[in-house]
Every structure is written in C-alpha cells, then in structure tokens.
Design a protein around this motif. Structure first.
Motif, short mmCIF file in Angstrom:
data_model
loop_
_atom_site.label_atom_id
_atom_site.label_comp_id
_atom_site.label_asym_id
_atom_site.label_seq_id
_atom_site.Cartn_x
_atom_site.Cartn_y
_atom_site.Cartn_z
N ARG A 97 1.73 -0.90 -0.58
CA ARG A 97 2.16 -0.08 0.55
C ARG A 97 3.13 1.00 0.10
O ARG A 97 3.03 2.16 0.50
CB ARG A 97 2.80 -0.95 1.62
CG ARG A 97 3.14 -0.16 2.89
CD ARG A 97 3.71 -1.03 3.98
NE ARG A 97 2.74 -2.03 4.40
CZ ARG A 97 3.03 -3.30 4.66
NH1 ARG A 97 4.26 -3.72 4.55
NH2 ARG A 97 2.10 -4.14 5.04
N ARG A 98 4.08 0.61 -0.75
CA ARG A 98 5.06 1.58 -1.26
C ARG A 98 4.36 2.67 -2.08
O ARG A 98 4.68 3.86 -1.96
CB ARG A 98 6.11 0.88 -2.11
CG ARG A 98 7.27 1.79 -2.46
CD ARG A 98 8.39 1.09 -3.19
NE ARG A 98 8.77 -0.15 -2.53
CZ ARG A 98 9.11 -1.27 -3.16
NH1 ARG A 98 9.11 -1.30 -4.48
NH2 ARG A 98 9.45 -2.34 -2.51
N LYS A 99 3.37 2.28 -2.88
CA LYS A 99 2.63 3.24 -3.68
C LYS A 99 1.88 4.23 -2.77
O LYS A 99 1.89 5.44 -2.99
CB LYS A 99 1.64 2.51 -4.60
CG LYS A 99 0.90 3.41 -5.54
CD LYS A 99 0.01 2.62 -6.48
CE LYS A 99 -0.72 3.56 -7.41
NZ LYS A 99 -1.56 2.87 -8.36
N ALA A 100 1.24 3.71 -1.73
CA ALA A 100 0.52 4.57 -0.78
C ALA A 100 1.48 5.50 -0.05
O ALA A 100 1.18 6.68 0.16
CB ALA A 100 -0.27 3.72 0.21
N GLU A 101 2.64 4.99 0.34
CA GLU A 101 3.63 5.83 1.03
C GLU A 101 4.16 6.93 0.12
O GLU A 101 4.35 8.07 0.56
CB GLU A 101 4.78 4.97 1.55
CG GLU A 101 4.39 4.09 2.71
CD GLU A 101 5.46 3.05 3.07
OE1 GLU A 101 6.48 2.93 2.35
OE2 GLU A 101 5.26 2.34 4.06
N THR A 102 4.39 6.60 -1.14
CA THR A 102 4.85 7.60 -2.10
C THR A 102 3.80 8.68 -2.29
O THR A 102 4.11 9.88 -2.27
CB THR A 102 5.19 6.95 -3.46
OG1 THR A 102 6.23 5.99 -3.26
CG2 THR A 102 5.63 7.98 -4.49
N ARG A 103 2.55 8.28 -2.44
CA ARG A 103 1.46 9.25 -2.60
C ARG A 103 1.37 10.17 -1.38
O ARG A 103 1.25 11.38 -1.51
CB ARG A 103 0.13 8.52 -2.82
CG ARG A 103 -1.01 9.45 -3.16
CD ARG A 103 -2.32 8.65 -3.33
NE ARG A 103 -3.34 9.40 -4.00
CZ ARG A 103 -4.08 10.34 -3.44
NH1 ARG A 103 -3.89 10.68 -2.19
NH2 ARG A 103 -5.01 10.97 -4.14
N THR A 104 1.46 9.59 -0.20
CA THR A 104 1.41 10.38 1.04
C THR A 104 2.56 11.36 1.10
O THR A 104 2.37 12.53 1.47
CB THR A 104 1.42 9.44 2.27
OG1 THR A 104 0.26 8.60 2.21
CG2 THR A 104 1.43 10.21 3.57
N LEU A 105 3.74 10.93 0.73
CA LEU A 105 4.91 11.82 0.74
C LEU A 105 4.77 12.93 -0.29
O LEU A 105 5.11 14.09 -0.02
CB LEU A 105 6.19 11.02 0.48
CG LEU A 105 7.50 11.79 0.50
CD1 LEU A 105 7.70 12.50 1.84
CD2 LEU A 105 8.67 10.85 0.24
N LEU A 106 4.23 12.61 -1.46
CA LEU A 106 4.02 13.64 -2.48
C LEU A 106 3.02 14.69 -2.01
O LEU A 106 3.24 15.89 -2.18
CB LEU A 106 3.55 13.00 -3.79
CG LEU A 106 4.59 12.17 -4.54
CD1 LEU A 106 3.93 11.38 -5.66
CD2 LEU A 106 5.71 13.04 -5.07
N MET A 138 -1.57 -6.58 -7.73
CA MET A 138 -0.47 -5.83 -7.18
C MET A 138 -0.17 -6.40 -5.80
O MET A 138 -1.05 -6.63 -4.99
CB MET A 138 -0.86 -4.36 -7.09
CG MET A 138 0.27 -3.47 -6.67
SD MET A 138 -0.15 -1.71 -6.50
CE MET A 138 -0.80 -1.27 -8.08
N GLY A 139 1.09 -6.64 -5.51
CA GLY A 139 1.49 -7.20 -4.23
C GLY A 139 1.31 -6.21 -3.09
O GLY A 139 1.25 -5.00 -3.29
N ILE A 140 1.24 -6.75 -1.90
CA ILE A 140 1.01 -5.92 -0.71
C ILE A 140 2.15 -4.92 -0.51
O ILE A 140 1.91 -3.75 -0.20
CB ILE A 140 0.83 -6.81 0.53
CG1 ILE A 140 -0.50 -7.56 0.41
CG2 ILE A 140 0.85 -5.97 1.80
CD1 ILE A 140 -0.75 -8.56 1.49
N ILE A 141 3.37 -5.36 -0.71
CA ILE A 141 4.52 -4.46 -0.53
C ILE A 141 4.47 -3.34 -1.55
O ILE A 141 4.68 -2.17 -1.22
CB ILE A 141 5.85 -5.23 -0.61
CG1 ILE A 141 5.96 -6.17 0.58
CG2 ILE A 141 7.04 -4.28 -0.67
CD1 ILE A 141 7.15 -7.10 0.54
N ARG A 142 4.14 -3.66 -2.77
CA ARG A 142 4.05 -2.64 -3.82
C ARG A 142 2.91 -1.66 -3.53
O ARG A 142 3.06 -0.45 -3.72
CB ARG A 142 3.87 -3.30 -5.18
CG ARG A 142 3.94 -2.33 -6.32
CD ARG A 142 4.03 -3.04 -7.64
NE ARG A 142 4.10 -2.04 -8.69
CZ ARG A 142 3.60 -2.20 -9.89
NH1 ARG A 142 3.03 -3.35 -10.22
NH2 ARG A 142 3.69 -1.25 -10.78
#
Length: 130
Positions: A7-16, A1-5
C-alpha cells in the motif's frame, strides 16, 4: 511483500505521478527534471528510480495517467495540468512517432464535450488525422 508495504509503495507511486503531472505541466517535458518531481513529492530522486527505471518510463506513466483522464470525460479534465500537458504531449508527438500514434488513439477515444478541454482534444484529433 506485506500488505502495508504494498500500500505504501502504491501511495508513493501515485504521489510521484501526481507531482510529475504538476511539474511537467508547469516546466515542460524538456525542462522539468526528476529532481524537481522528487522535491515537490517530498522524496529523493532515488524514490523515483525505485518505481521507474528511467525518465522515459516515468514520462510514459505520466502519459498513461493523462490518457486515463482524457478518456474519462470533461469533469476529470478540470485538473490544472490537463491543458498544459495536452500541449506538451502534442508538441512532443510531432517529434516522436510512437507518442504520436498513442496520442492519436487517446484523442480518438476521448468523449466529446463543449468544454475548452474537449474542444482542444477535438482540434488535435483533426490535426493528427490530416
């Protein structure tokens, strides 16, 4: 998994999780829904299930975030969801022995303080020890 993906996954989880804290503090653990959380976060319910296999797993993640804040001290406990979720988790713990044990540990590890949040945690800790 790429770094940007990642990071986006972690940000989505944090927002959820942040949205879940807000929703369940406002509506309660029984009445709050994953649809509500998704709507507040700006996602579909499918986004929640990509990060958490069930509502129970999502609530566990909320409890882990709650526990981190409880242990952090009075400054972190100023979040508007902290007292409502403390009450929600305490009420749920009366019916759930595993949650009761986990909450008792969190309460015993929470730093002392003079704030209303600290006093609530201290009072609950006395109840669970009884």
């Amino acid at each position: 998994m790429g770094i940007i993906r990642q990071r986006r996954k972690a940000e989505t989880r944090t927002l959820l999780v942040a949205s879940g804290l807000e929703v369940f503090a406002e509506r309660g653990l029984e009445l709050g829904t994953l649809d509500d959380v998704a709507a507040v976060a700006g996602f579909t319910k499918g986004a929640i299930y990509r990060h958490f296999p069930s509502k129970g797993a999502f609530l566990l993640a909320l409890f882990e975030q709650y526990a981190a804040v409880a242990r952090a001290g009075s400054g972190a406990r100023q979040a508007p969801w902290f007292i409502p979720l403390t009450i929600q988790f305490a009420a749920q713990a009366t019916r759930d022995p595993l949650l009761r044990r986990r909450l008792a540990i969190v309460l015993s590890e929470a730093p002392e303080g003079a704030s209303a949040e600290s006093q609530l945690l201290k009072a609950l800790a006395r109840i669970w020890r009884a």
